[in-house]
Design a protein around this motif. Structure first.
Motif, short mmCIF file in Angstrom:
data_model
loop_
_atom_site.label_atom_id
_atom_site.label_comp_id
_atom_site.label_asym_id
_atom_site.label_seq_id
_atom_site.Cartn_x
_atom_site.Cartn_y
_atom_site.Cartn_z
N ILE A 1 51.74 69.20 74.84
CA ILE A 1 52.08 69.43 73.45
C ILE A 1 53.48 68.88 73.16
CG2 ILE A 1 52.44 71.20 71.66
CD1 ILE A 1 50.60 73.03 73.27
N PRO B 1 59.09 71.94 72.93
CA PRO B 1 57.83 72.69 72.87
C PRO B 1 57.85 74.00 73.66
CG PRO B 1 57.43 70.37 73.34
CD PRO B 1 58.91 70.59 73.46
N SER C 1 54.33 75.80 69.23
CA SER C 1 53.83 75.12 70.43
C SER C 1 53.55 76.08 71.58
CB SER C 1 54.83 74.04 70.87
OG SER C 1 56.15 74.56 70.89
#
Length: 331
Positions: free
Chosen positions: A65, A81, A87
């Motif tokens: 991510i 993230p 996230s």
């Protein structure tokens, strides 16, 4: 908290989705929320139509991510993230369904003020989770995303409460009957119930607002609070706005948190004199809200309160809405 969430995941019997939408990107809006609803600390909340946050999510070719853009936060939110609530929540969700092979990029567009007491982190987190669910064509009920959204709340304010994320995710008015095990109930509400929200531009950090709350209370106060919570829930089921209004009294949290909001009791008196049925703090504040029986009264309350705050040299923002029964939606 971690053990509880792991147990919830296991009980949910989450299986990998069978496929994807066929789309490589999606844009999702998730709404702001009013938590506590005066007397229901950490157990009651509802969603509103505006404001809210938007997440644009894209499938990438590399597992993991990333966050490529954040707007509207004045640089306050982390791009890492591992440190962003959106996230982190999405990562837990992907792990639970066995899709860590998937690559996702996130754009977060803050369309609501941070630290307003309107569930800013919740709106972002829910928008991200709903975007991931949509891209993966996950057909399970959105309530299955709640444990992952609570993970984001734990990161944001140190406590994984659900009174913001649950209504943002499920829409409407919700009751968190229990946290262990997690048991969330969606409540009915009068369709002609309007909400007037005013956000004074003063700083009331959520963590600090939680720390000043008493850890021990008198039995007399507890009995009063139980009666008010029961009265509010009864009023929602009975479509009795007057019962809702007279039940929205808080003897536990509001007396302490109101000290952090300039002119709180003056604003309450003004709102009630204009015909509001109730008035209180939204979440940890500094936003305040009033329930009214019609849209016209809601606008009158906002006009009066903003003029009062302006006289104190305090800038404010305002919103008028009914209860939002939709929750997150694809744009």
């Amino acid at each position: 908290m971690n053990d509880q969430l792991e147990q919830i995941k296991a009980q949910s019997k989450i299986a990998p989705p069978t496929g994807g939408r066929g789309d490589s990107s999606v844009s999702v809006f998730a709404p702001a929320t009013v938590a506590n609803v005066v007397c229901g600390f950490d157990v009651l909340g509802f969603a509103v139509d505006a404001p809210g946050d938007e997440v644009v999510m894209r499938v990438t070719g590399k597992p993991g991510i990333t966050i490529s853009k954040i707007t509207g936060d004045n640089g306050r939110l982390p791009m890492d993230p591992a440190k962003n609530t959106v996230s982190v929540s999405v990562k837990h969700y992907l792990e639970s369904i066995g899709r860590t092979d998937l690559g996702l990029d996130i754009e977060l567009h803050k369309k609501m003020p941070i630290g307003s007491g309107l569930g800013s982190s919740s709106a972002s987190t829910v928008a991200g989770l709903f975007a991931a669910k949509t891209l993966l064509n996950d057909q399970r009920d959105v309530a299955q995303l709640l444990p992952f959204a609570m993970k984001g709340e734990e990161m944001a304010c140190g406590h994984g409460h659900a009174d913001n994320v649950a209504p943002a995710l499920m829409g409407g008015f919700v009751l968190i009957r229990s946290y262990e095990p997690l048991d969330v109930v969606r409540l009915p509400h009068p369709k002609d119930l309007w909400c007037a929200i005013v956000f004074p531009d003063v700083d009331v950090p959520t963590r600090e607002a939680r720390q000043i709350i008493r850890n021990k209370i008198n039995m007399k106060d507890a009995v009063t609070q139980w009666g008010n919570v029961a009265g509010l829930v009864s009023g929602l089921f009975m479509n009795d706005i007057d019962l809702i209004g007279r039940s929205m009294k808080d003897v536990l949290v509001e007396p302490v948190r109101s000290m952090l909001i300039p002119g709180f009791y003056q604003m309450r008196q003004m709102a009630m004199e204009l015909g509001a049925v109730s008035f209180g703090i939204s979440g940890s504040g500094p936003s305040v809200f009033a329930f009214t029986k019609d849209e016209q009264t809601a606008h009158a309350v906002i006009q009066k309160l903003q003029a009062f705050l302006s006289g104190m040299k305090i800038h404010s923002e305002s919103y008028v809405s009914t209860v939002n029964d939709t929750g997150p939606r694809v744009l």
